[in-house]
Design a protein around this motif. Structure first.
Motif, PDB file in Angstrom:
ATOM      1  N   GLY A   1     -27.632   3.568  12.929  1.00 19.99           N
ATOM      2  CA  GLY A   1     -29.085   3.134  12.466  1.00 19.99           C
ATOM      3  C   GLY A   1     -29.302   1.714  12.001  1.00 19.99           C
ATOM      4  O   GLY A   1     -28.630   0.875  12.711  1.00 19.99           O
ATOM      5  N   GLU A   2     -29.982   1.638  10.676  1.00 17.29           N
ATOM      6  CA  GLU A   2     -30.155   0.288  10.205  1.00 17.29           C
ATOM      7  C   GLU A   2     -29.035  -0.474  10.265  1.00 17.29           C
ATOM      8  O   GLU A   2     -28.750  -1.728  10.432  1.00 17.29           O
ATOM      9  CB  GLU A   2     -31.031   0.313   8.924  1.00 17.29           C
ATOM     10  CG  GLU A   2     -31.220  -1.082   8.196  1.00 17.29           C
ATOM     11  CD  GLU A   2     -31.858  -0.920   6.888  1.00 17.29           C
ATOM     12  OE1 GLU A   2     -32.484  -1.955   6.441  1.00 17.29           O
ATOM     13  OE2 GLU A   2     -31.967   0.190   6.552  1.00 17.29           O
ATOM     14  N   LEU A   3     -27.876   0.156   9.422  1.00 14.08           N
ATOM     15  CA  LEU A   3     -26.501  -0.811   9.190  1.00 14.08           C
ATOM     16  C   LEU A   3     -25.870  -1.328  10.532  1.00 14.08           C
ATOM     17  O   LEU A   3     -25.427  -2.518  10.498  1.00 14.08           O
ATOM     18  CB  LEU A   3     -25.481  -0.020   8.517  1.00 14.08           C
ATOM     19  CG  LEU A   3     -24.168  -0.598   7.944  1.00 14.08           C
ATOM     20  CD1 LEU A   3     -24.426  -1.944   7.068  1.00 14.08           C
ATOM     21  CD2 LEU A   3     -23.240   0.278   7.401  1.00 14.08           C
ATOM     22  N   GLU A   4     -25.829  -0.499  11.489  1.00 14.47           N
ATOM     23  CA  GLU A   4     -25.357  -0.843  12.699  1.00 14.47           C
ATOM     24  C   GLU A   4     -26.060  -2.116  13.477  1.00 14.47           C
ATOM     25  O   GLU A   4     -25.574  -2.991  13.873  1.00 14.47           O
ATOM     26  CB  GLU A   4     -25.370   0.090  13.630  1.00 14.47           C
ATOM     27  CG  GLU A   4     -24.500  -0.185  14.864  1.00 14.47           C
ATOM     28  CD  GLU A   4     -24.184   0.952  15.792  1.00 14.47           C
ATOM     29  OE1 GLU A   4     -23.142   1.110  16.767  1.00 14.47           O
ATOM     30  OE2 GLU A   4     -25.054   1.879  15.666  1.00 14.47           O
ATOM     31  N   ALA A   5     -27.490  -2.042  13.267  1.00 14.43           N
ATOM     32  CA  ALA A   5     -28.252  -3.034  14.016  1.00 14.43           C
ATOM     33  C   ALA A   5     -28.156  -4.264  13.264  1.00 14.43           C
ATOM     34  O   ALA A   5     -27.959  -5.260  13.890  1.00 14.43           O
ATOM     35  CB  ALA A   5     -29.740  -2.205  13.783  1.00 14.43           C
ATOM     36  N   VAL A   6     -28.134  -4.298  11.818  1.00 12.69           N
ATOM     37  CA  VAL A   6     -28.291  -5.515  11.239  1.00 12.69           C
ATOM     38  C   VAL A   6     -26.861  -6.212  11.364  1.00 12.69           C
ATOM     39  O   VAL A   6     -26.891  -7.349  11.554  1.00 12.69           O
ATOM     40  CB  VAL A   6     -28.077  -5.182   9.623  1.00 12.69           C
ATOM     41  CG1 VAL A   6     -27.598  -6.175   8.830  1.00 12.69           C
ATOM     42  CG2 VAL A   6     -29.610  -4.894   9.238  1.00 12.69           C
TER      43      VAL A   6
ATOM     44  N   GLY B   1     -25.681 -10.114  13.423  1.00 12.98           N
ATOM     45  CA  GLY B   1     -24.919 -11.176  12.892  1.00 12.98           C
ATOM     46  C   GLY B   1     -25.707 -11.816  11.734  1.00 12.98           C
ATOM     47  O   GLY B   1     -25.862 -13.149  11.714  1.00 12.98           O
ATOM     48  N   VAL B   2     -26.186 -11.030  10.576  1.00 11.97           N
ATOM     49  CA  VAL B   2     -26.904 -11.636   9.526  1.00 11.97           C
ATOM     50  C   VAL B   2     -26.405 -11.793   8.506  1.00 11.97           C
ATOM     51  O   VAL B   2     -24.941 -11.850   8.295  1.00 11.97           O
ATOM     52  CB  VAL B   2     -28.131 -10.461   9.128  1.00 11.97           C
ATOM     53  CG1 VAL B   2     -29.070 -10.148  10.328  1.00 11.97           C
ATOM     54  CG2 VAL B   2     -27.517  -9.337   8.670  1.00 11.97           C
TER      55      VAL B   2
ATOM     56  N   GLU C   1     -28.369  -9.456   3.522  1.00 14.12           N
ATOM     57  CA  GLU C   1     -29.040  -8.371   4.480  1.00 14.12           C
ATOM     58  C   GLU C   1     -28.119  -7.201   4.712  1.00 14.12           C
ATOM     59  O   GLU C   1     -28.578  -6.016   4.975  1.00 14.12           O
ATOM     60  CB  GLU C   1     -29.371  -9.193   5.530  1.00 14.12           C
ATOM     61  CG  GLU C   1     -30.507 -10.205   5.433  1.00 14.12           C
ATOM     62  CD  GLU C   1     -30.814 -10.828   6.805  1.00 14.12           C
ATOM     63  OE1 GLU C   1     -31.715 -10.497   7.538  1.00 14.12           O
ATOM     64  OE2 GLU C   1     -30.156 -12.076   7.001  1.00 14.12           O
ATOM     65  N   VAL C   2     -26.885  -7.452   5.024  1.00 20.00           N
ATOM     66  CA  VAL C   2     -25.983  -6.364   5.133  1.00 20.00           C
ATOM     67  C   VAL C   2     -25.961  -5.457   4.100  1.00 20.00           C
ATOM     68  O   VAL C   2     -25.895  -4.180   3.909  1.00 20.00           O
ATOM     69  CB  VAL C   2     -24.592  -7.013   5.418  1.00 20.00           C
ATOM     70  CG1 VAL C   2     -23.403  -5.740   5.617  1.00 20.00           C
ATOM     71  CG2 VAL C   2     -24.377  -7.965   6.738  1.00 20.00           C
ATOM     72  N   VAL C   3     -25.804  -6.127   2.690  1.00 23.10           N
ATOM     73  CA  VAL C   3     -26.003  -5.027   1.611  1.00 23.10           C
ATOM     74  C   VAL C   3     -27.110  -4.356   1.499  1.00 23.10           C
ATOM     75  O   VAL C   3     -26.985  -3.170   1.109  1.00 23.10           O
ATOM     76  CB  VAL C   3     -25.480  -6.169   0.360  1.00 23.10           C
ATOM     77  CG1 VAL C   3     -25.636  -5.226  -1.046  1.00 23.10           C
ATOM     78  CG2 VAL C   3     -24.239  -6.819   0.327  1.00 23.10           C
ATOM     79  N   THR C   4     -28.220  -4.843   1.705  1.00 17.28           N
ATOM     80  CA  THR C   4     -29.473  -4.277   1.579  1.00 17.28           C
ATOM     81  C   THR C   4     -29.407  -2.976   2.580  1.00 17.28           C
ATOM     82  O   THR C   4     -29.779  -1.845   2.331  1.00 17.28           O
ATOM     83  CB  THR C   4     -30.476  -5.328   2.079  1.00 17.28           C
ATOM     84  OG1 THR C   4     -30.582  -6.361   0.989  1.00 17.28           O
ATOM     85  CG2 THR C   4     -31.955  -4.415   2.119  1.00 17.28           C
ATOM     86  N   ALA C   5     -28.963  -3.207   3.906  1.00 18.95           N
ATOM     87  CA  ALA C   5     -28.891  -2.019   4.797  1.00 18.95           C
ATOM     88  C   ALA C   5     -28.020  -1.184   4.443  1.00 18.95           C
ATOM     89  O   ALA C   5     -27.893   0.237   4.579  1.00 18.95           O
ATOM     90  CB  ALA C   5     -28.631  -2.490   6.371  1.00 18.95           C
ATOM     91  N   LEU C   6     -26.805  -1.591   3.893  1.00 20.48           N
ATOM     92  CA  LEU C   6     -25.581  -0.959   3.633  1.00 20.48           C
ATOM     93  C   LEU C   6     -26.063   0.112   2.213  1.00 20.48           C
ATOM     94  O   LEU C   6     -26.049   1.317   2.412  1.00 20.48           O
ATOM     95  CB  LEU C   6     -24.491  -1.375   3.010  1.00 20.48           C
ATOM     96  CG  LEU C   6     -23.166  -0.680   2.532  1.00 20.48           C
ATOM     97  CD1 LEU C   6     -22.703   0.201   3.635  1.00 20.48           C
ATOM     98  CD2 LEU C   6     -22.273  -1.568   2.193  1.00 20.48           C
ATOM     99  N   ALA C   7     -27.034  -0.390   1.072  1.00 20.68           N
ATOM    100  CA  ALA C   7     -27.393   0.304   0.210  1.00 20.68           C
ATOM    101  C   ALA C   7     -28.234   1.346   0.442  1.00 20.68           C
ATOM    102  O   ALA C   7     -28.377   2.567   0.171  1.00 20.68           O
ATOM    103  CB  ALA C   7     -28.217  -0.551  -0.711  1.00 20.68           C
TER     104      ALA C   7
ATOM    105  N   LEU D   1     -17.373  -3.037  10.685  1.00 23.18           N
ATOM    106  CA  LEU D   1     -17.742  -2.883  11.886  1.00 23.18           C
ATOM    107  C   LEU D   1     -17.603  -1.479  12.519  1.00 23.18           C
ATOM    108  O   LEU D   1     -18.585  -0.771  12.873  1.00 23.18           O
ATOM    109  CB  LEU D   1     -16.957  -3.680  12.951  1.00 23.18           C
ATOM    110  CG  LEU D   1     -17.098  -5.236  12.958  1.00 23.18           C
ATOM    111  CD1 LEU D   1     -16.218  -5.695  13.849  1.00 23.18           C
ATOM    112  CD2 LEU D   1     -18.553  -5.627  13.252  1.00 23.18           C
ATOM    113  N   GLY D   2     -16.482  -0.711  11.964  1.00 20.76           N
ATOM    114  CA  GLY D   2     -16.184   0.733  12.185  1.00 20.76           C
ATOM    115  C   GLY D   2     -17.029   1.393  11.532  1.00 20.76           C
ATOM    116  O   GLY D   2     -17.650   2.703  11.865  1.00 20.76           O
ATOM    117  N   VAL D   3     -17.246   1.144  10.032  1.00 19.89           N
ATOM    118  CA  VAL D   3     -18.267   1.956   9.482  1.00 19.89           C
ATOM    119  C   VAL D   3     -19.650   2.138   9.838  1.00 19.89           C
ATOM    120  O   VAL D   3     -20.469   2.975  10.001  1.00 19.89           O
ATOM    121  CB  VAL D   3     -18.118   1.383   7.688  1.00 19.89           C
ATOM    122  CG1 VAL D   3     -19.503   1.976   7.088  1.00 19.89           C
ATOM    123  CG2 VAL D   3     -16.809   1.313   7.266  1.00 19.89           C
TER     124      VAL D   3
END
Length: 406
Positions: free
Chosen positions: A95-100, A104-105, A109-115, A87-89
């Motif tokens: 951007g995309e990571l925060e939105a994803v 609550g996906v 999907e979190v890994v895709t946004a994180l990558a 959450l803090g990261v």
């Protein structure tokens, strides 16, 4: 000499004692990532308070000018927050990571946004701290990220307490799955050696051997003990030990108390005599990292932790445990009684007759072996108990006489 959380600061130079190889390994990892344009995961294990966080902070401080540092930490919650350390990261990156994450996906999907985030911003060091406390969604993210990290220019460092994992722990399963991955490396932080503890203790005039015996070289325990000059148990250590013990079940806590009153260790047959059915919670206590299993029996990982638990046992319960220990040790299976142990538990059980029987016998045994100091201590124990008993009897007689006179 300044003291740091790791407890291995050699002085003003800021050198971490016995951490050179680990620090070099950490430095080499991002250089390899940049050179090969291929990401890497490094799993950093070690017992509680061994200095994982301080080592990683020192490494990150040195990289802050050349790489982006993202740091997420898992919290010791009984019910972990899903994706809590991310959450803090996500708030930091936006951007995309925060939105994803806000939506609550699912983990993939979190890994895709994180990558995407890690690929878009240049070299990054991504630290996930204390993943032994991670929720399952966070572990899934770490597992999936490790599988596709070759395509992302990032060093992922995940720290965890390896003394807090039982066979069924989800992290244990994940570690097994990643064992053969060529993109996953491992590092284990060890305790300090007796030589390092002696180097730290020297400026304080503290007995280095005694300090090492009590702390087993755990950096946090060493540094906190030195902060008080080696006298007594620092509140910081007491709070840390009791907080860890508080996470045990009531039965597990009772077993911990039983082990604490029979130093240096409790044989299994003795533990059964002291704790009864609570012995069934032994796995829980071992998994907590507070106890270890040795061929000779069960003992505390650190003597200071044993002392903390021992002093926290309510007096009436402690006397009862010592009485059970005295009865069990008087007739041990397959061997002669240990007179010194019997004298110790007789005194703690407040059994005057037993002290006067076992302490002189223990003294005679010690003297026959040339251990005259130990013999003198046992005679002093018997003498002190006898004097105390006479004083108590005199007070009792005086009180009885006064009651009758009135």
């Amino acid at each position: 000499m300044p003291l740091v959380a790791l407890g291995t600061d050699a002085g003003a130079s800021g050198v971490l004692l016995e951490r050179t190889a680990e620090l070099s390994m950490l430095v080499d990892c991002p250089e390899a990532v940049e050179r090969r344009s291929r990401g890497q995961v490094l799993l950093v294990g070690g017992e509680a308070r061994v200095g994982k966080t301080t080592l990683l902070r020192r490494f990150c401080e040195a990289r802050v000018q050349s790489a982006r540092i993202l740091w997420g930490a898992c919290d010791p919650l009984f019910t972990p927050s899903p994706l809590g350390p991310l959450l803090g990261v996500a708030e930091e990156t936006g951007g995309e990571l925060e939105a994803v994450i806000e939506r609550g996906v699912m983990p993939y999907e979190v890994v895709t946004a994180l990558a995407h985030e890690l690929s878009a911003r240049g070299p990054t060091v991504f630290v996930l701290e204390d993943v032994h406390w991670a929720d399952e969604a966070t572990l899934d993210v770490l597992r999936l990220l490790a599988r596709r990290v070759e395509t992302v220019p990032v060093l992922v460092v995940a720290s965890y307490r390896d003394d807090a994992l039982d066979r069924a722990h989800p992290l244990r399963t994940m570690l097994g799955e990643l064992a053969r991955s060529r993109t996953v490396g491992r590092m284990k932080l060890m305790r300090l050696s007796p030589e390092a503890v002696a180097q730290l203790a020297e400026p304080y005039g503290v007995d280095a051997e005694d300090l090492y015996r009590k702390t087993a070289g755990n950096p946090f325990f060493v540094i906190e003990a030195l902060a008080t000059g080696g006298e007594g148990i620092p509140d910081t250590i007491r709070d840390a030990v009791l907080a860890r013990a508080a996470r045990l079940s009531p039965t597990g806590a009772a077993l911990l108390e039983a082990v604490a009153v029979v130093p240096p260790r409790a044989e299994l047959w003795l533990l059964e005599a002291l704790a009864g059915e609570a012995v069934d919670r032994l796995d829980e206590c071992l998994t907590s990292g507070m106890l270890i299993f040795e061929p000779a029996g069960v003992e505390f990982r650190h003597e200071l932790a044993r002392l903390v638990i021992d002093e926290s046992v309510p007096p009436h319960r402690k006397v009862g445990l010592h009485r059970r220990a005295l009865a069990a040790l008087a007739d041990p299976p397959g061997g002669a009684p240990d007179l010194a142990r019997l004298a110790h538990h007789a005194e703690a059980a407040r059994d005057v007759d037993a002290v006067l029987r076992f302490a002189p016998a223990a003294a005679a045994r010690a003297a026959s072996l040339g251990a005259y100091r130990e013999a003198a201590a046992q005679y002093a124990r018997a003498s002190g108990t006898a004097i105390g008993f006479r004083r108590q009897s005199a007070r009792s007689c005086w009180s009885t006489a006064r009651r009758r006179a009135t």
